[in-house]
Structure formats: C-alpha cells, structure tokens
Design a protein around this motif. Structure first.
Motif, PDB file in Angstrom:
ATOM      1  N   ASP A 117      19.194 -23.001  43.705  1.00  0.00           N
ATOM      2  CA  ASP A 117      18.638 -21.777  44.285  1.00  0.00           C
ATOM      3  C   ASP A 117      17.300 -21.440  43.630  1.00  0.00           C
ATOM      4  N   SER A 118      16.726 -20.309  44.008  1.00  0.00           N
ATOM      5  CA  SER A 118      15.389 -19.949  43.518  1.00  0.00           C
ATOM      6  C   SER A 118      15.363 -19.731  42.008  1.00  0.00           C
ATOM      7  N   GLU A 119      16.482 -19.298  41.423  1.00  0.00           N
ATOM      8  CA  GLU A 119      16.516 -19.100  39.973  1.00  0.00           C
ATOM      9  C   GLU A 119      16.524 -20.440  39.247  1.00  0.00           C
ATOM     10  N   THR A 120      17.343 -21.361  39.712  1.00  0.00           N
ATOM     11  CA  THR A 120      17.399 -22.688  39.098  1.00  0.00           C
ATOM     12  C   THR A 120      16.056 -23.396  39.245  1.00  0.00           C
ATOM     13  N   ILE A 121      15.459 -23.309  40.417  1.00  0.00           N
ATOM     14  CA  ILE A 121      14.166 -23.962  40.658  1.00  0.00           C
ATOM     15  C   ILE A 121      13.083 -23.360  39.763  1.00  0.00           C
ATOM     16  N   ALA A 122      13.109 -22.055  39.563  1.00  0.00           N
ATOM     17  CA  ALA A 122      12.123 -21.417  38.684  1.00  0.00           C
ATOM     18  C   ALA A 122      12.237 -21.947  37.261  1.00  0.00           C
ATOM     19  N   LEU A 123      13.453 -22.083  36.753  1.00  0.00           N
ATOM     20  CA  LEU A 123      13.650 -22.588  35.387  1.00  0.00           C
ATOM     21  C   LEU A 123      13.190 -24.036  35.264  1.00  0.00           C
ATOM     22  N   LEU A 124      13.473 -24.845  36.282  1.00  0.00           N
ATOM     23  CA  LEU A 124      12.992 -26.230  36.280  1.00  0.00           C
ATOM     24  C   LEU A 124      11.468 -26.276  36.305  1.00  0.00           C
ATOM     25  N   ALA A 125      10.858 -25.366  37.058  1.00  0.00           N
ATOM     26  CA  ALA A 125       9.404 -25.321  37.128  1.00  0.00           C
ATOM     27  C   ALA A 125       8.791 -24.938  35.779  1.00  0.00           C
TER      28      ALA A 125
END
Length: 381
Positions: free
Chosen positions: A323-331
């Motif tokens: 989700d957008s939270e997981t993707i933000a942390l990966l980014a």
C-alpha cells in the motif's frame, strides 16, 4: 543521515507525506531547534507534485527530507481519495507565522536566517521581525541573486550563515534550485532546521499579501496568488491540468485497487521479509502482501538495510501487494541508498504490485539511476 523508518508516512503522487497536523509539525521544528537535531523539512504543493514527474533531483530531495508535509488542499484531496488518513494541510507559511507570533515567554526566540528573495525584501522582512520581541529573531539574510548553485555554496557564504548562529535557515531561491542547494549544503550548515519556504520572505516583508483564511480553507489560495501575482496564472493552469490527469490515472485507480484487491488477514500474516548476504552486497527479500496492518514488522529490517554495506537489491519479485505506506518506506530506503557509493536496485514482477507502484507514481523505484546523487554532486563540482 539515515531515514527514520518509524515515521508514519504515505506515498501520494510520488511524494512522501508524514501523517502530521500543523501543531505536530511545528512541535517537530521546535524540538529540533531545542535539541540541535537536524531537520530538513519539505512542504510540497501541487507544483512539486507535477514537477517531480519529470524532475528526479527535485523528487529525491523531498524523499530525503526528514519531514514532508502537504502544503496544498489539492494534495489533501488526493490523499483522501486514496484512503490515506491525512491530517490536513500544513502550510510552510502558517508554520512560520505560528513560530513568529508565539509568546516569547514560552522559550527563547528561534534564530532565523533568510537565504534568497529579491533585493531588499529579506532586509524588510528582518526589520519587521526584529521590531518586536516575539518567537522568532532574524540573525541574518542574504540575497544571492541568480548565480550558479556552486557560487551560492561557497565557503564564504556557508561561513556567514554559520557565523550568524542561525537555528533555522529559510531558503527562497526557486524551488528546484532551493532544494538542490539544501541537499548540497545541509551537512555544512550548523543550523539544525532548514527548509525551502519560497513565499515566506515575501509575506513577512509585506511584498505579497497572503490569502484570507477563507480562501486558504477552501483550497482557493492559488486564486488569491494570481490576483497578487498575475504572472503565476499560466503556471497554475499547467499545474491544474497535470493534477487532474494524475487524479484520473493514478489516484482513483489506486482507490479502486484497494477496494477490489486489498489483502485479507491471512495473506498479511503470511508475509515475510529478510536481509540476506548476496555476494559483495545484500538482498532485502520482501515476500507476500504488506499494508498498514503489518508494515511495522518491516520497519526494523528497512533500518538495517539502510546501513548494510555493499550493493543492495530490494527484491520484491515475490511481493504481490504494497500500500501507499509500505511504498513510501521503500522509497525512503531507495533514496537514501542513492547517496551512498554502492548501487541499489529494486525488482518487482507481480502485476498487482506493479499497478500499485504506478498508482503511487513510484515507478521510478524500478528504473535504475545512471549514477547516485552523491556522484551527481561530485560531477557538478
């Protein structure tokens, strides 16, 4: 300056946004001043969101910020449409006003330095601030004009800013150049807090009037800015068209995907992640489905991967949902690794994950950079 993976952050239109309201963001700034803890914060608006689709350096500067908050109602609307629990608009100008008008009895005034602005504007802003004893004191200003990034980053310039004793450096030299200047010089500056707040110096000096509260609340500040600065209309029109395109091609499809395909508890409980030694580097293997319900398990591993020596492969080949939270942390991890001497690449093959990355405007994670940002700065010199 490793990212803090404890942050509650979501990726919206390719930008990381911390789930903070205005009061919490101001408190972060105050704590950083008090404790001397570095805080480079960004306040992206729609112009940021549209520009970063074609400006990788601007995008990466926001990703490497210690705090990123949405300065614009259109970004809040986009976040809400995605289902992101955004706390509301956090305008950089409002943050500064609260710091400035804070009762001086609460604490010592924050020492600010204005870097940028048209000739004479920063001087007028300094005079207005120092006319009364309030929550902010201006200890210096400089208008570097339209010189090169290198000229603006000379030892003499940085020395003057540091010698002022500033605790908060406010940059106003154009958004792309301003963010790049901060990236280049943040480790050389002794001030713990630094941010690009382009309009603040004009508002404080009285060169431009800020929109009434009603306009701000309704998301119509852009209309007021056009009245005050008519030359902005074309930029705002272009930004508006780009924003609407992103809304229909990224934001709404993201919400539809979460409605139709969000993983259940059984899928989330089966998710696994581990950091493996892989030849001369490491491989961060992330399998299964991840969202706000299980992402806390991933945070310590991301922190470990940020410090891992050698090349890093973020392996999402067996990951079918983020989700957008997981993707933000990966980014955040990806952007940090770009500053190191080792390469970092991300791989993903599952169609649903690829779709989620696309809807979050995070396709850049899958595109290998020709060289790191650290190498880019070396080339500029």
């Amino acid at each position: 300056m490793k990212p803090d993976f404890r942050r509650k952050v979501h990726c919206v239109l390719g930008l990381p946004f911390d789930l903070l309201d205005e009061t919490q963001a101001i408190e972060r700034v105050r704590e950083s001043v008090r404790d001397g803890r570095p805080c480079f914060f960004s306040t992206p608006n729609v112009s940021f969101a549209t520009a970063l689709q074609r400006d990788a350096a601007l995008r990466d500067s926001v990703l490497r910020s210690d705090m990123s908050v949405p300065d614009g109602m259109p970004l809040i609307w986009a976040a809400k449409l995605m289902g992101v629990p955004a706390r509301g608009r956090v305008a950089g100008s409002s943050m500064f006003e609260h710091l400035w008008h804070r009762p001086v009895s609460d604490a010592e005034p924050v020492k600010v330095f204005f870097f940028g602005g048209a000739d004479g504007v920063a001087a007028r802003a300094s005079e207005r601030i120092n006319a009364e004893v309030k929550g902010v004191r201006c200890v210096g200003f400089e208008s570097p004009g339209f010189g090169s990034l290198e000229a603006m980053s000379s030892d003499d310039t940085i020395g003057r800013i540091n010698a002022s004793g500033a605790e908060f450096v406010i940059v106003s030299i154009g958004v792309a150049k301003g963010q790049a200047w901060i990236e280049r010089n943040r480790t050389r500056l002794s001030a713990p807090v630094i941010s690009y707040l382009g309009a603040v110096v004009n508002f404080v000096a009285g060169a431009v009037r800020r929109a009434p509260k009603t306009f701000q609340r309704l998301g119509l500040e852009w209309l007021w800015r056009i009245k005050e600065e008519p030359t902005l209309w074309q930029r705002y029109a272009n930004d508006g068209r780009s924003y609407l395109g992103l809304l229909f091609t990224r934001v709404i499809p993201y919400r539809w995907a979460t409605f139709c395909h969000a993983p259940g508890d059984e899928q989330l409980s089966a998710a696994k992640a581990r950091l493996l030694v892989d030849g001369q580097g490491h491989r961060l293997r992330i399998d299964g489905a991840w969202d706000h319900r299980n992402v806390d398990m991933l945070r310590p591993l991301l922190d470990e991967a940020a410090s891992a020596t050698g090349h890093l492969h973020i392996d999402l080949d067996a990951c079918d949902w983020a989700d957008s939270e997981t993707i933000a942390l990966l980014a955040l991890l990806w952007a940090h690794r770009q500053t190191l001497a080792w390469s970092c690449r991300v791989s993903a093959v599952k169609p649903r994950l690829l779709r989620m990355l696309h809807c979050c405007c995070a396709d850049y994670l899958l595109n290998p950079a020709p060289h790191s940002s650290a190498q880019s700065l070396a080339l500029e010199k």
